[in-house]
Structures are given as C-alpha cells and as structure tokens.
Design an enzyme around this catalytic site. Structure first.
Site, PDB file in Angstrom:
ATOM      1  N   CYS A   1       3.308  64.411   7.172  1.00 35.97           N
ATOM      2  CA  CYS A   1       3.845  65.725   6.848  1.00 35.97           C
ATOM      3  C   CYS A   1       2.657  66.675   6.754  1.00 35.97           C
ATOM      4  O   CYS A   1       1.654  66.494   7.425  1.00 35.97           O
ATOM      5  CB  CYS A   1       4.664  65.690   5.562  1.00 35.97           C
ATOM      6  SG  CYS A   1       3.752  65.100   4.123  1.00 35.97           S
TER       7      CYS A   1
ATOM      8  N   HIS B   1     -21.139  56.315  -5.918  1.00 34.87           N
ATOM      9  CA  HIS B   1     -20.994  56.392  -4.462  1.00 34.87           C
ATOM     10  C   HIS B   1     -22.389  56.504  -3.844  1.00 34.87           C
ATOM     11  O   HIS B   1     -23.035  57.550  -3.914  1.00 34.87           O
ATOM     12  CB  HIS B   1     -20.143  57.612  -4.088  1.00 34.87           C
ATOM     13  CG  HIS B   1     -19.720  57.639  -2.655  1.00 34.87           C
ATOM     14  ND1 HIS B   1     -20.570  57.951  -1.625  1.00 34.87           N
ATOM     15  CD2 HIS B   1     -18.521  57.373  -2.078  1.00 34.87           C
ATOM     16  CE1 HIS B   1     -19.916  57.894  -0.485  1.00 34.87           C
ATOM     17  NE2 HIS B   1     -18.667  57.547  -0.734  1.00 34.87           N
TER      18      HIS B   1
END
Length: 637
Positions: free
Chosen positions: A27, A559
């Site tokens: 979508c 990270h």
C-alpha cells in the site's frame, strides 16, 4: 535492481526466504506479505532493521512498514521472491486460509493508484466547470470525462484481472470474464429497451425482476454489470474452481485452448443466471442495512467511522470499507458511508503541527514538519507510526477529533462524488455535479475544524519531558518530592572512540531519532563490549547490529557502521550468541575496522535507547571521547 537492493535482500532473508513467501502487495507505506509460516520470520531483527519502521500482523498478512518510498522497496523485493507480475499464492491450501481483508487488499490494491488518478481527473474536470473555465458541453470536458470515466465503466474487466491473480485463475481468463460482463447486448438496460418482458419473477418482493431473455429455457435476470464490483469477483472465484476441475482430466495436448473454453462456457452462464443476480441482491440487502443505520443516526454512524478509522488503518482493516465505498460510487454516484473518515487526515496533521510548534526538541521538530505535510496530502501512516502512536496522547486526541468531525460529516450527509485524490487533493471530488456548493463547504469546514480543534487540544495537552536539571532550576514541586525516588541507570560505552551527538549521524533515520535516542561513537578499536548487565536479545545474522535489554528494562540498539548490513557478516566475528546473559565489559562482537573502511563503509556506530520514551529522562555524555565502560548515557527511571 534499484537503490534498495540491500534492504530488500535483508527483508526477504528475515521473513524466511523466498520459499516462505506466497504473495506480496504493497500500500502507501507497507509491504504486505502473505507468508506460508509466519513463525519463520524474525520479527525482532526486522523491527530494528535500518529502513524498516515496524512490523504488523493483521488480516492474514505480515506487514513490514517502510514509509513513503515503499514502492521502490517493493520493486526490489519482487525479483528476489520470484513474484514479478504475480500476486497471491495459487495453492488451494493458501486460498482457503485467506480472509476477507486479505482478499480485498489483493484485489483492489493494484488498481487504487490508477483509480485515484482517474478520479482526480473527474474531480478537476468538475472543478474547472464550477470555476467557469469551460462548460459541460465543451470538447475538453467530454474528453477528460471520458478518460476519467473509462476505468469505472469497465471496472469488471480490471477486477476480473486482479481477482483472477488472487484466486489462481489465468489472468487473461479473468479479463475475458470482466469483458463479457460489460458486453452491451447483455446489459439489463439494453434488454429492457428492446421490448416488453417475457414475464416477471418474485412479483411483489424487493427482488421483483422482469425477464427479457432465457438461456436454454432458464430465465436470466437482467442486470447492468458495467461499473459493478461484487458480481465479477464471485464469478471469477467460481471460474478458478472450474479451471482446476477441468485441468484434472483434459489431456495436455488440447489443454491450452480447451480448458479456457470450458471455463468460459460454464462460469459465465452460471454467472449471468445465478451468481450475478444473487450477489447483486445480496449487495442491495447490505446497502439497505447500512442505510437503515444511517437513517437511525447519521451523526452516530459518522462518529463511529471517524473515531475508529486510524485504529483500522494500524491493523490494515480499513480495506474492508473499500468494496462498500466503490459500490456506492458506481451505483449511487457518491459515497457517504466511508467519507466521515476524511477528518482524521487533518486531525493527525493538527496534532503533529501542535507538537512541531510547541516542542523545543530540534529532533522532534525535524521529524514533525515532514509528517504535517504528508498528512495534509493524505498519507498519515508515517505520522501515526513515527509520532502519534508512540506518544499515545496525540493518537488519542486525533481519534477523538476524528469522531467529532466524523459526526459532523455524518449529520450533514457529507459525500464524495468521484473516487480519487488524497488529502487536500480530494476536495475537487467533493464538488456536487449539480453545481451546488453545499457539499464542498461542508468538506472544507470539516477539515478546518479537525485541524484547528486537534491543534488546540494537542497544544494545551502537550508536555515535553523536562530534564531533572530543568526541574530543579525551575524549583518545581515534583523534583522536591520525588527526587529521592528517582532511579538512575548508567549505560556504559560499548566502544572506545570519539563521541558525536546523534543529530550529526550521516544516516537521516538515526539522526532524526526515529529508531531511538542516544549518541554516535566512532570506534578506534574493532570491539563491542556489553554496556549493561542484561540479555543479548537480538544479534543480526550479519553481526553488524545487536539488541540488548538491561536488567533494569532499558532496550538498547548498537549498530556498527552505516549500511554495513551489505557486508553480510564479512569482517565481523560473534563472541556471544542471541539469548546470552551478559555483564558489563563482556565482548559481544569483534570487527575489522580498517577492512570495513577500506570497502567504503562508514564505521559511525549509533548507540541508542530504543524505549527512551518509557523513562523520565535520558542524558547523553558531553565528553568528546569515551573509553570502554565510561558513562555514555544516563537514564532516569
């Protein structure tokens, strides 16, 4: 492959690989996977992955929320799972597991873009006539109206194609079925214009029908199927079963043309004689039921739609309104059932604008402003997932305002006359074709009420978290009475190196604080140690990132480098495994810093508290360098 190739590969890997995927659509902000086994998907890794906002499971779909660039990611994912040009699973077992939301989204999603485009053309055409730029008899009006109207007139053809892909029928057969349903000589209006009926069925009931034609002696209840929605979907579903049946015993030598011929020969007569009339009558009953509710209280009906719409969006359940919406458009010429949701778009924009105006947090302002613009243009999911839902109060306020404005819209019978546009671009579709301005005034006033009311409520209710120092300086009672109860948790530095503010991170998603709050460390050595006593809850297979939960409840993300997921674990060595209990100073991962830099990757390493909003305050170190174990972040519980 495009610029999101690395992200696409990692997503496919973490959902269980291409063999675990039976269907994919998207979508405006989400990849909607149909997985054979959702337990094979690594939710934690996906939720913490660069480029992924969150993961949702709803309506039989595994939804990976990406953002406004989802179409580009989708384009890169499709070749990896072998679903280019394909949609849902064709296996009968998977079809049996499909539910209504999944069916609706797979059938309607592929045409929503072009449907919006056609609707916008019709809306702009009506706007230009209303402004007096030309008349509805001018050639330009006729041309634009024809371009915008064509899809809606031949809608069964489009839905026949997408339904066939969903139900496992050859798409060209679905297209042929849709075309037959639009054939002029078989339309009820054509047959009734040819002369008096042969006889009448169901006389005196709501189903009374004139019979103008028979097929092998069986009466055919004539209907107009152009612009319809429900009949073609059911006929194509029946045709898919016919195709499987004929494929079992038709010899391969003649199967190529014999099976399609038999499918059309069986499915379409049954469709015209039985399925079409029954589904049309069923739609009539449902519509009458819905309208009875509106007759009882349009205000209440509108308030319910407006108040629950954003909750439906979160779980992907808003797709269930699409058939009603389209059916109303093509049969009544307008929709007033779903449209009370329209105020939610501007309510979301209003609360986020209030946050932007009142917040003193630079990162929050950077995040809020694009989401205000996006919401005004009708795309609210980034604001919902990035701001209002995590903060809870803005989401609640937007739902309350959505209910209020939904009731306003319901009370004044607010309608939309053309399917198209989003946000402010929907206004042209709300101009009444009869030339009156009442409906568009209601549309604009409702949007203004939603945005202003949401802005005021959020502006009054917004309380930005103060630091303990600020509270002390302001001599607020809270700090005097609760200081002794505050609990302090120190997050030690997991690396040795220079320290930068998170806002200076080269990656925008980290810099804007979307994934959490913290700092960036540029390591001098290739080693990551545990910053807390706790559990190594997640370690990415590529070893470039890890999630840690401290014993005191802080959820951390470390990270290593930017885009280092592309190295696929190269130059990284794990020293601990997922699920291990860890203590401050335990080595978790070692990496070859120089080799990573030599391959062109930045080694900036964000150290984030992903659940920072759960705590009273979070203070990052002001030191420019850090050694292993130095206090990097202090959390106040």
């Amino acid at each position: 492959m495009g610029k999101y190739e690395a992200l696409a590969k990692e997503i496919v890997k973490q959902i269980g690989g291409k063999e675990n995927v039976s269907g994919l659509t998207h979508c405006i902000t989400r990849l909607r996977f149909k997985l054979k086994d959702e337990s094979k998907a690594n939710d934690d890794v996906l939720k913490n992955m660069d480029g992924v906002v969150t993961v949702m499971k709803s309506g039989g779909q595994y939804q990976v929320v990406i953002g406004n660039h989802v179409a580009d990611v989708y384009a890169d994912v499709c070749p990896l799972i072998g679903l280019e040009g394909k949609a849902a699973a064709t296996e009968e077992e998977e079809q049996k597991k499909s539910n209504l939301i999944d069916i609706v989204s797979n059938i309607f999603q592929p045409i929503l873009g072009v449907m919006s485009a056609c609707g916008m053309l019709k809306g702009l055409n009506a706007l230009f006539v209303a402004l007096g730029l030309y008349t509805d008899t001018a050639g330009i009006y006729t041309m634009l109206n024809g371009i915008g109207d064509a899809l809606f007139m031949f809608l069964p053809m489009f839905l026949g194609y997408t339904s066939a892909k969903k139900f496992g029928l050859k798409p060209m057969l679905g297209l042929a079925i849709g075309a037959a349903m639009c054939y002029p000589a078989l339309q009820g209006s054509t047959l009734s214009a040819a002369g008096e009926p042969l006889y009448t069925l169901f006389t005196g009931t709501v189903f009374e029908s004139d019979i103008h034609m028979t097929f092998l002696g069986l009466p055919m209840i004539a209907m107009d199927y152009t612009s319809t929605v429900i009949p073609v979907i059911f006929i194509v579903y029946f045709a898919s079963k016919c195709e499987k049946f004929f494929n079992k015993f038709i010899p391969d030598l003649v199967k190529f043309f014999f099976v399609p011929m038999l499918v059309l020969l069986v499915a379409l007569p049954v469709g015209f004689l039985l399925i079409g009339p029954v589904t049309t009558f069923g739609s009539m009953l449902i519509s009458q039921f819905v309208f009875k509710i509106r007759e009882f209280s349009p205000l209440l009906a509108g308030a319910v739609v407006g108040g629950t719409w954003q909750i439906l969006v979160i779980f992907g359940m808003h797709w269930g309104f699409i058939p009603v919406y389209i059916n109303n458009m093509v049969t009544l010429g307008y929709d007033n059932i779903m449209m009370p949701f329209f105020g939610c778009t501007f309510a979301t924009a209003g609360v986020v604008l209030a946050i932007f105006c009142k917040s003193k947090d630079k990162k929050m302002k950077q995040l809020a402003l694009p989401n205000v613009i996006s919401s005004i243009f009708g795309v609210t999911e980034p604001a919902i997932y990035g701001i209002t839902l995590p903060m809870k109060k803005p989401f609640i306020i937007s739902c309350i305002v959505g209910a209020i404005v939904g009731g306003y819209y319901g009370h004044f019978n607010f309608r939309k006359f053309f399917a198209g546009g989003m946000g402010i671009f929907e206004f042209p579709a709300m101009i009444n074709p009869d030339g009156t301005n009442g409906n568009i005034i209601i549309a604009i006033s409702g949007a203004a009420i939603a945005m202003i009311l949401a802005f005021i409520m959020m502006f009054v209710a917004y309380r930005e978290k103060q630091t303990v120092t600020e509270r002390a300086e302001n001599n607020t009672p809270e700090i005097q009475t609760t200081a002794a109860l505050l609990k302090k948790e120190v997050i030690a530095s997991p690396l040795k190196g220079s320290v930068l503010p998170l806002t200076e991170c080269k990656d925008e998603a980290f810099a804007m604080g979307i994934l959490g709050k913290g700092v960036v460390v540029v390591p001098e050595e290739g080693k990551v140690v545990s910053p807390v006593n706790g559990t190594l809850t997640t370690i990415f297979p590529t070893l470039h990132a890890m999630g840690i939960t401290s014993d005191d409840g802080a959820e951390l993300l470390i990270h290593i480098g930017m885009n280092t997921v592309e190295l696929n674990g190269k130059h990284f060595t794990a020293k601990a495994k997922q699920g291990d209990k860890i203590s401050v100073g335990d080595v978790l991962v070692e990496f070859d810093k120089d080799a990573i830099v030599a391959e062109g990757y930045s080694i900036e390493t964000p150290v984030l508290v992903t659940n920072a909003d759960d705590f009273l305050d979070m203070i990052a170190t002001e030191q420019k360098t850090a050694e292993y174990g130095d206090a990097l972040i202090t959390i106040m519980h």
